[in-house]
Design a protein around this motif. Structure first.
Motif, PDB file in Angstrom:
ATOM      1  N   GLY A  84       0.827  -1.197   0.000  1.00  0.00           N
ATOM      2  CA  GLY A  84       0.000   0.000   0.000  1.00  0.00           C
ATOM      3  C   GLY A  84       0.869   1.258   0.000  1.00  0.00           C
ATOM      4  O   GLY A  84       2.096   1.181   0.048  1.00  0.00           O
ATOM      5  N   PRO A  85       0.225   2.427  -0.036  1.00  0.00           N
ATOM      6  CA  PRO A  85       0.988   3.677  -0.070  1.00  0.00           C
ATOM      7  C   PRO A  85       1.749   3.919   1.227  1.00  0.00           C
ATOM      8  O   PRO A  85       1.366   3.441   2.293  1.00  0.00           O
ATOM      9  N   ASP A  86       2.829   4.665   1.105  1.00  0.00           N
ATOM     10  CA  ASP A  86       3.651   5.049   2.247  1.00  0.00           C
ATOM     11  C   ASP A  86       2.921   6.160   3.003  1.00  0.00           C
ATOM     12  O   ASP A  86       2.695   7.234   2.450  1.00  0.00           O
ATOM     13  N   GLY A  87       2.522   5.905   4.251  1.00  0.00           N
ATOM     14  CA  GLY A  87       1.764   6.893   5.014  1.00  0.00           C
ATOM     15  C   GLY A  87       2.493   7.333   6.264  1.00  0.00           C
ATOM     16  O   GLY A  87       3.207   6.547   6.897  1.00  0.00           O
ATOM     17  N   LEU A  88       2.318   8.605   6.634  1.00  0.00           N
ATOM     18  CA  LEU A  88       2.924   9.134   7.858  1.00  0.00           C
ATOM     19  C   LEU A  88       2.244   8.521   9.073  1.00  0.00           C
ATOM     20  O   LEU A  88       1.023   8.580   9.214  1.00  0.00           O
ATOM     21  N   LEU A  89       3.037   7.940   9.964  1.00  0.00           N
ATOM     22  CA  LEU A  89       2.508   7.386  11.216  1.00  0.00           C
ATOM     23  C   LEU A  89       2.554   8.437  12.320  1.00  0.00           C
ATOM     24  O   LEU A  89       1.577   8.667  13.012  1.00  0.00           O
ATOM     25  N   PHE A  90       3.727   9.072  12.500  1.00  0.00           N
ATOM     26  CA  PHE A  90       3.925  10.132  13.498  1.00  0.00           C
ATOM     27  C   PHE A  90       5.323  10.673  13.296  1.00  0.00           C
ATOM     28  O   PHE A  90       6.089  10.181  12.451  1.00  0.00           O
ATOM     29  N   ASN A  91       5.700  11.674  14.096  1.00  0.00           N
ATOM     30  CA  ASN A  91       7.053  12.199  14.060  1.00  0.00           C
ATOM     31  C   ASN A  91       7.845  11.672  15.258  1.00  0.00           C
ATOM     32  O   ASN A  91       7.332  11.644  16.377  1.00  0.00           O
ATOM     33  N   SER A  92       9.081  11.279  15.007  1.00  0.00           N
ATOM     34  CA  SER A  92       9.951  10.814  16.080  1.00  0.00           C
ATOM     35  C   SER A  92      10.143  11.940  17.089  1.00  0.00           C
ATOM     36  O   SER A  92      10.386  13.081  16.713  1.00  0.00           O
ATOM     37  N   PRO A  93      10.032  11.653  18.393  1.00  0.00           N
ATOM     38  CA  PRO A  93      10.001  12.710  19.407  1.00  0.00           C
ATOM     39  C   PRO A  93      11.367  13.296  19.737  1.00  0.00           C
ATOM     40  O   PRO A  93      12.384  12.607  19.705  1.00  0.00           O
ATOM     41  N   GLY A  94      11.376  14.602  20.066  1.00  0.00           N
ATOM     42  CA  GLY A  94      12.501  15.274  20.702  1.00  0.00           C
ATOM     43  C   GLY A  94      13.771  15.371  19.883  1.00  0.00           C
ATOM     44  O   GLY A  94      13.806  15.025  18.710  1.00  0.00           O
TER      45      GLY A  94
END
Length: 199
Positions: A84-94
């Protein structure tokens, strides 16, 4: 002529069939066309595959948290033939430089992600300051939403790589990684493991 016991004959047939089964040549790897990143891959409880990868900020700006380090994921329902398409999960913190993101599927459907984050990436590398920790997050809804990642401090100054992760029959999660042991006279990077029973 001695009689062959039925149970022995049955066992012998099973052994022969088993050997014949495993003696068959395996099909060679097939190329898969994937646009974008793929990264580490794990099988989930329902049979799907997940692949995750991150985009790192520049090494020399490891402490600039204003530069996002997004973590992307994609899924396959046909054993990796298509994705499937490459989707943003979240941003790595800090702050810190995102080195590796490892996915792990649990039998109850939970998806775990472990990220390796590295601090003090001066050039040339100052090994007396370099430090690495993990962060950890989970999803209970097939990767649609994720808990806020939490940082896991390791007792080693620098960790080189997350090698792999598995769930044991007991439910325990076991993560293998390598770390720098500057007290050794040979083989400075050694293998180690951590585990969790309350994930």
């Amino acid at each position: 002529m001695p009689k062959i016991q039925p149970t022995r004959l049955f066992f012998a047939v099973l052994v022969i069939l088993g050997v014949a089964h495993f003696a068959r040549p395996a099909s060679p790897p097939q190329p898969v066309e994937v646009k974008g990143g793929l990264g580490y891959v794990a099988r989930l409880s329902g049979g799907r595959l997940i692949a995750v990868h991150g985009e790192c900020r520049p090494r020399e700006k490891w402490d600039d948290a204003s530069i996002a380090q997004p973590v992307f994921g994609r899924f396959s329902s046909d054993s990796g033939k298509t994705w499937g398409p490459d989707g943003l999960l979240f941003n790595s913190p800090g702050p810190g430089w995102l080195h590796t993101v490892l996915p792990l599927g649990e039998r109850d459907g939970t998806i775990h992600l472990l990220g390796l984050i590295v601090d003090h990436l001066s050039s040339p590398m100052d090994w007396t300051k370099a430090r690495a920790d993990f962060w950890h997050t989970t999803s209970k809804d097939e990767g649609k939403t994720w808990k806020t990642p939490r940082r896991i401090g390791l007792e080693h100054r620098f960790t080189g790589q997350i090698n792999s992760g598995i769930q044991l029959h007991s439910g325990r999660l076991l993560i293998a990684y390598s770390y720098l042991d500057d007290k050794r006279t040979t083989g400075y990077f050694v293998s180690h493991a951590i585990y969790s029973d309350d994930h």
